[in-house]
Enzyme design. Structure first.
Site, PDB file in Angstrom:
ATOM      1  N   GLY A  65      47.571  -2.305   4.596  1.00  0.00           N
ATOM      2  CA  GLY A  65      47.448  -2.362   2.854  1.00  0.00           C
ATOM      3  C   GLY A  65      46.786  -2.096   2.049  1.00  0.00           C
ATOM      4  N   GLY A  67      47.236  -4.229  -0.247  1.00  0.00           N
ATOM      5  CA  GLY A  67      47.056  -6.105  -0.328  1.00  0.00           C
ATOM      6  C   GLY A  67      46.164  -6.290   0.719  1.00  0.00           C
ATOM      7  N   THR A  68      46.230  -5.977   1.755  1.00  0.00           N
ATOM      8  CA  THR A  68      44.477  -6.991   2.769  1.00  0.00           C
ATOM      9  C   THR A  68      43.519  -6.003   2.716  1.00  0.00           C
ATOM     10  OG1 THR A  68      46.373  -6.161   4.704  1.00  0.00           O
ATOM     11  CG2 THR A  68      44.460  -6.136   4.890  1.00  0.00           C
ATOM     12  N   ARG A  70      42.651  -5.270  -0.805  1.00  0.00           N
ATOM     13  CA  ARG A  70      42.208  -6.049  -2.249  1.00  0.00           C
ATOM     14  C   ARG A  70      41.145  -6.926  -1.286  1.00  0.00           C
ATOM     15  NH1 ARG A  70      42.693  -9.661  -5.167  1.00  0.00           N
ATOM     16  NH2 ARG A  70      43.841 -11.039  -4.019  1.00  0.00           N
ATOM     17  N   ASP A  71      42.690  -8.035  -0.538  1.00  0.00           N
ATOM     18  CA  ASP A  71      41.778  -9.622  -0.098  1.00  0.00           C
ATOM     19  C   ASP A  71      40.356  -9.287   0.168  1.00  0.00           C
ATOM     20  OD1 ASP A  71      44.144 -10.327  -1.600  1.00  0.00           O
ATOM     21  OD2 ASP A  71      45.505 -10.633   0.897  1.00  0.00           O
ATOM     22  N   ASP A 213      32.208   4.672 -11.991  1.00  0.00           N
ATOM     23  CA  ASP A 213      32.008   5.248 -13.247  1.00  0.00           C
ATOM     24  C   ASP A 213      31.072   3.497 -14.774  1.00  0.00           C
ATOM     25  OD1 ASP A 213      34.672   3.915 -14.075  1.00  0.00           O
ATOM     26  OD2 ASP A 213      34.727   5.968 -14.933  1.00  0.00           O
ATOM     27  N   GLU A 268      49.102  -8.052  -5.613  1.00  0.00           N
ATOM     28  CA  GLU A 268      48.892  -9.853  -5.929  1.00  0.00           C
ATOM     29  C   GLU A 268      49.600  -9.951  -7.093  1.00  0.00           C
ATOM     30  OE1 GLU A 268      46.727 -13.719  -5.364  1.00  0.00           O
ATOM     31  OE2 GLU A 268      47.878 -12.233  -4.652  1.00  0.00           O
TER      32      GLU A 268
END
Length: 305
Positions: A65, A67-68, A70-71, A213, A268
């Protein structure tokens, strides 16, 4: 056929996902050497990215998802590598993937491994990086007992208000935002600072954000002086609150709030009284559809393998 190598870093809860298993087998038949590793606890994604890079992988697939994602995106950026990232959306919301046009079907998402990567930005705050969005308000997800009237009038900001059942429960935080040629100070109900467009399962807080951008989209939902009355009037008039947002695009913005503000970075948590958000242009190579809504620039030439 020249064998291509990648590592799929898969959220542990997806270990028995048969669609993933079948799609991985198909990619291997197509000539990919595709290793699979599972996350189990906090810190695993960064460790596995490090192991993949040390083993010579120049292509990472993030299976999970927001979170994964992002990590793994953060770990790749901190490694200062040109290794690229494919997104395999397996979460509940998949906000960045949805806004970017990444297919939700596993096999179709993995087809993007064969598409040339594009340079996309990341956001940075407090030493943490995020690919999608930082949000501030009164929680990170709407709950079942949030009244339908509130959801209707709050529109894209609804998910920020956790567990509210009455207009009278809304309260504002005082904040000050400063950036290049921009200054705003006042009471706010919600805040979105986006590299992507949506958060909380499809709520478009930054509906025109572009991921390449070099800028962050800022969306402020100011609190009217008479919160309850104004929101009731909007609802009775058949209007939503989305048209009340103040929006701008900035390379950086500083947020100050004397009482502190809770921030959510793609799952997070972060809190503070004085936070600086910055765009990190072109920090990550990501395999996205050529017609992705979050891309603006012409594609770069293919990099040699």
């Amino acid at each position: 056929m020249t064998q291509r190598r990648a590592m799929l870093i898969l959220h542990g809860k997806q270990a028995l996902n048969e669609d993933v298993r079948d799609a991985v087998a198909d990619k291997r038949k197509q000539g990919w050497e595709l290793d699979v590793r599972l996350t189990w606890e906090a810190g695993d994604a960064r460790r596995l990215v490090g192991e993949a890079l040390a083993a010579g992988h120049r292509h990472i697939v993030a299976g999970g998802g927001d979170g994964t994602l992002r990590d793994i995106a953060e770990a790749l950026a901190l490694a200062e590598t040109q290794a690229s990232l494919t997104i395999l959306p397996l979460g509940t919301a998949n906000d960045f993937a949805r806004a970017a046009g990444v297919p939700l079907e596993v096999s179709k998402a993995l087809q993007l491994m064969d598409v040339a990567p594009r340079a996309v930005d990341l956001g940075e705050v407090g030493g943490k990086l995020f690919l999608n969005m930082a949000t501030g308000g009164f929680g990170s997800q709407v709950t079942a007992n949030t009244s339908e009237d509130l959801k209707k009038v709050l529109g894209g900001a609804a998910y920020l208000f956790t567990g509210l059942t009455r207009f009278s429960e809304l309260h504002a935080a005082h904040g000050e935002l400063t950036g290049p040629d921009f200054h705003w100070r006042g009471d706010l109900l919600a805040l979105g600072i986006g590299n992507g467009r949506q958060a909380g399962g499809g709520h478009e807080l930054c509906p025109t954000a572009l991921a390449d951008d070099g800028l962050l989209d800022i969306s402020i939902l100011p609190a009217p002086q008479e919160v309850v009355g104004t929101l009731r009037s909007l609802l009775e008039g058949g209007l939503g609150i989305d048209n009340m947002f103040i929006r701008t695009r900035l390379p950086w913005v500083e947020l100050k709030s004397a009482q502190g503000l809770d921030i959510n970075l793609d799952g997070e948590p972060l809190s503070g009284e004085d936070l600086r958000f910055e765009a990190r242009p072109g920090a990550l190579q990501v395999h996205l559809p050529a017609d992705s809504p979050v891309l603006s620039r012409a594609p770069m030439l293919n990099r040699p393998d």
